[in-house]
Write an enzyme that holds these catalytic residues in place. Structure first.
Site, PDB file in Angstrom:
ATOM      1  N   GLU A 402       0.845  -1.198   0.000  1.00 44.64           N
ATOM      2  CA  GLU A 402       0.000   0.000   0.000  1.00 44.64           C
ATOM      3  C   GLU A 402       0.877   1.243   0.000  1.00 44.64           C
ATOM      4  OE1 GLU A 402      -2.690  -0.298   3.288  1.00 44.64           O
ATOM      5  OE2 GLU A 402      -3.473  -2.248   2.671  1.00 44.64           O
ATOM      6  N   SER A 403       1.722   1.339  -0.991  1.00 39.69           N
ATOM      7  CA  SER A 403       2.654   2.471  -1.069  1.00 39.69           C
ATOM      8  C   SER A 403       1.906   3.721  -1.503  1.00 39.69           C
ATOM      9  CB  SER A 403       3.786   2.152  -2.043  1.00 39.69           C
ATOM     10  OG  SER A 403       4.505   1.015  -1.609  1.00 39.69           O
ATOM     11  N   ARG A 405       3.019   7.549  -0.294  1.00 41.95           N
ATOM     12  CA  ARG A 405       3.929   8.678  -0.525  1.00 41.95           C
ATOM     13  C   ARG A 405       4.978   8.348  -1.579  1.00 41.95           C
ATOM     14  NH1 ARG A 405       5.662  11.029   4.212  1.00 41.95           N
ATOM     15  NH2 ARG A 405       4.225   9.853   5.517  1.00 41.95           N
ATOM     16  N   CYS A 555      -1.736  35.018  10.555  1.00 38.27           N
ATOM     17  CA  CYS A 555      -1.454  35.873  11.700  1.00 38.27           C
ATOM     18  C   CYS A 555      -0.863  35.097  12.868  1.00 38.27           C
ATOM     19  CB  CYS A 555      -2.722  36.596  12.152  1.00 38.27           C
ATOM     20  SG  CYS A 555      -4.051  35.481  12.662  1.00 38.27           S
ATOM     21  N   TYR A 599      -0.401  13.624   1.184  1.00 34.17           N
ATOM     22  CA  TYR A 599      -0.998  14.072   2.448  1.00 34.17           C
ATOM     23  C   TYR A 599      -1.226  15.578   2.561  1.00 34.17           C
ATOM     24  CZ  TYR A 599      -0.042   9.352   4.073  1.00 34.17           C
ATOM     25  OH  TYR A 599      -0.026   7.991   4.201  1.00 34.17           O
TER      26      TYR A 599
END
Length: 735
Positions: A402-403, A405, A555, A599
């Site tokens: 389940e690669s 990245r 801010c 992500y």
């Protein structure tokens, strides 16, 4: 006469001192700046950068590549070309010279006004490269195919992409399309992800897996069973023991024979942030005792043959193949035991963990690097599974990973612009002004000045720091008490800053203000300290003369980037050309954040109501520019982000328009009429929340493409003729 005394002489020499100036003397060695512009810090973390930047006036693109470690983290997709800009190699090592894409040209194409052939998009900008995505899939598959052949493994590899990494429609659709020849599937961890995965896999390979992970309720499990009815190869992976009862009951009600997997809690785990969800106390998965109970329940229900997959995950960014092989070996042992217990096992799913080398260090001792390449990873997995299965005389299973990245990180680049840089300029004072300044000080403050001068005369530089700081603190207290005015306080600040600069102790780091929200576009940096490579995408044939940190538009004080790859606390940057302003005057300075395709877009929120960036999708082309923009999408407007937070922009506009009619131009003789004022208010809802740094603006959402862009002249014409369509001006918010 010591050099510092020469400088202090002109500013603070008390009456009665006989002074002589020796202009031939130089400051101490520590004060000599390593390169023109500002002195670099002399800390150990800056030593490598100092060595790379220093060395004479000659500069070259290759030196920039070394300085920013581009060959380490960027290969084989990013490089510095001869023009000093970042080139994208969309096909990795197979990219031919004429196929390289100049990233700066893409930015210009996207941001230039439509009147000159651009797309009129506003920065920040995400540039996606589907060719890179395709190459990553092919490279991963090729690595496993080679390992299978070379190790005589008697089954195949077929991966799945976890859509949580980036759920963008075009990203997921591209992965299904590019992965179809390899039976590449998808992994879902929630009901919305399951729905999009089911829809996308309707066009995928029928053998592709749909791995259903995450916490599940009856609706989630029912959806997965419906997917099975639709001839989608769905596998329900049990994350909690109680899920097995729902699966058994619902599968009988829907008359579906499910494919079931179990997620095992391994003893193997790696340390650091990314390993915190693994191990015996991990968030997900079943213990060996729970797995045995699941097997017993399935056997009693006559469904033990439905148990066909074993899943595990020892954490993202697995640092070494030693740890990887240890975890895979433990899981393979559980797999073989399930076969012995009668389950019809077919697949071992090794989860995610294939890491990215974010800093190019190839280190197994870092959360942002890994000590292996794709081939070493694949070979370690195949070897570990084969060894255990051969020892137990068990048929080799299909290997699934389940690669996430590792597939999507490289294909996306975030481009943003530095709009200004803060610098501190000591106030200049004439001789009469200096004399007046000295006379305005209290007796104690004048004594501090005398002590500072005496220490400078003796060459006692550490003592100079102490006296300068004492003088400054005394004057601050006197300012608070109303004894000193703001002019005297500014003069003291200038004096102390001058002393620090001469001694090489002043902070050489400048703050570059960038048109970006870190919370929205780089949330992992703020949330978990994840580092990404950040590099100027142009001017890399020029020597960087500054060091800087990056401060965003929000801010909050956390809205800054002050840690960079290589352990650096600042980034070598170029001085902004001209007086840079939001209106677009002066030179543009673009920075790119790389390896952020996983992500960041999914996690980013609406902090300060800054929406997401604009997006372009770029494919390699044999045309004159070397690329073609296949999709262009402006970022959310102010109205869009307000609507997400339950506000109603249309009603807000109506309230402001009525206010304009009541208190507007007629009352104050404003040359702008009420209608024009209302039009400008409407346009504010339609524009992006970020600073406008170009003369173009996105006005409406219309036409076949869904977007319409205009230059400033078109906009002014629309404002001058409010009858030209108030409804049209509002249409972007309504879209």
């Amino acid at each position: 006469m010591p050099a510092l005394a020469c400088c202090v002489d002109a500013a603070v020499a008390p009456p009665g001192y006989a002074l002589a100036v020796d202009a031939s003397l130089h400051p101490p060695a520590a004060a000599v700046p390593p390169f023109s512009g500002a002195p670099l810090s002399t800390t150990a973390s800056d030593a490598a950068t100092t060595a790379a930047v220093d060395g004479g006036s000659f500069w070259s693109p290759s030196r920039s590549a070394s300085l920013y470690r581009i060959d380490g983290w960027g290969a084989p997709y990013f490089a510095v070309n001869g023009s000093g800009t970042i080139s994208v190699r969309p096909h990795g090592t197979e990219t031919l010279g004429h196929q390289e894409i100049d990233l700066l040209k893409i930015v210009k194409k996207a941001s230039d006004p439509k009147s000159v052939g651009g797309l009129g998009l506003q920065l920040p900008l995400i540039v996606r490269f589907p060719d890179v995505l395709k190459n990553r899939l092919q490279s991963l598959q090729s690595a496993f195919d080679f390992a299978v052949r070379s190790l005589d493994y008697q089954a195949h590899y077929q991966g799945v992409y976890p859509v949580k990494c980036n759920q963008d429609r075009f990203v997921v659709e591209d992965i299904v399309k590019f992965g179809s020849p390899f039976r590449f599937g998808l992994e879902a961890g929630s009901k919305p992800e399951l729905l999009l995965a089911m829809s996308c896999l309707c066009k995928g390979n029928p053998e592709a897996l749909l791995v259903c992970n995450g916490f599940k309720d009856s609706e989630y499990i029912s959806l997965a069973l419906v997917a099975k009815k639709l001839a989608i190869n769905a596998v329900i992976v049990l994350e909690q023991e109680e899920e097995i009862d729902l699966v058994i009951n619902l599968s009988k009600k829907l008359s579906v024979r499910p494919v079931i997997g179990v997620r095992a809690k391994l003893r193997t785990k790696h340390s650091g942030h990314f390993g915190s969800t693994s191990g015996e106390k991990g968030k997900f998965g079943l213990t060996t005792t729970q797995i045995l109970r699941v097997v017993r329940k399935l056997d009693q229900a006559g469904m033990l043959d439905c148990l066909q997959l074993l899943h595990f995950h020892i954490g993202s960014q697995i640092p070494s193949t030693i740890l990887l092989a240890d975890g895979v070996g433990e899981a393979a042992q559980i797999y073989c035991e399930l076969v012995r217990l009668g389950a019809q096992m077919k697949v071992i799913d090794i989860g995610g963990g294939l890491g990215i080398d974010y800093d190019g260090s190839k280190s197994s001792d870092s959360d942002i690097s890994v000590g292996y390449d794709l081939q070493e990873y694949a070979s370690a997995v195949v070897r570990a599974v084969r060894f255990v299965c051969d020892r137990k005389s068990v048929k080799h299973p299909i290997i699934c990973s389940e690669s996430g990245r590792a597939i999507v990180s490289h294909h996306s680049v975030l481009i943003f612009e530095a709009v200004s840089a803060s610098t501190y300029e000591a106030p200049e004072m004439s001789s009469p002004g200096l004399q007046q300044f000295m006379e305005s000080l209290t007796e104690d403050a004048r004594a501090d000045c005398g002590n500072l001068y005496s220490a400078a005369m003796r060459g006692e530089y550490e003592t100079c720091f102490l006296h300068a700081d004492q003088l400054k603190q005394r004057c601050i207290e006197q300012f608070k008490e109303g004894i000193l005015g703001i002019e005297q306080l500014a003069a003291v600040d200038g004096l102390c800053d001058m002393v620090s600069k001469v001694l090489g102790a002043s902070d050489p780091v400048h703050t570059y203000h960038v048109n970006l929200s870190i919370f929205t576009s780089i949330p992992d940096f703020w949330g978990i300290g994840q580092l990404f490579p950040i590099v100027p995408i142009h001017r890399l044939d020029q020597r960087p003369g500054m060091r800087g940190i990056l401060s965003d538009l929000t801010c909050d004080s956390d809205g800054k980037i002050d840690k960079f790859i290589g352990g650096e606390s600042s980034l070598p940057l170029h001085e902004l050309e001209g007086e840079r302003s939001v209106s677009g005057s002066g030179g543009r300075y673009y920075l790119g954040m790389f390896l952020g395709g996983a992500y960041e877009e999914a996690i980013g929120g609406l902090h300060n109501l800054f929406g997401g960036p604009s997006v372009v999708r770029v494919s390699q082309s044999d045309g004159p520019h070397g690329f073609a923009v296949t999709l262009a999408m402006p970022g959310p407007s102010c109205g869009d982000v307000l609507r997400v937070m339950q506000h109603e922009p249309e009603l807000m506009f109506e309230a402001l328009r009525h206010r304009a009619e009541e208190y507007g131009s007629g009352q104050y003789n404003d040359p702008m009429g009420n209608d024009a004022l209302a039009s400008r208010l409407a346009q504010s809802f339609n524009n992006m929340p970020y600073l406008v740094a170009t003369s173009s603006c996105a006005l409406n959402a219309m036409n076949n493409s869904g977007f319409y862009y205009c230059n400033e002249d078109d906009y002014n014409a629309a404002v001058a003729d409010p009858a030209s369509g108030e409804d049209e001006q509002w249409s972007y918010c309504c879209a």
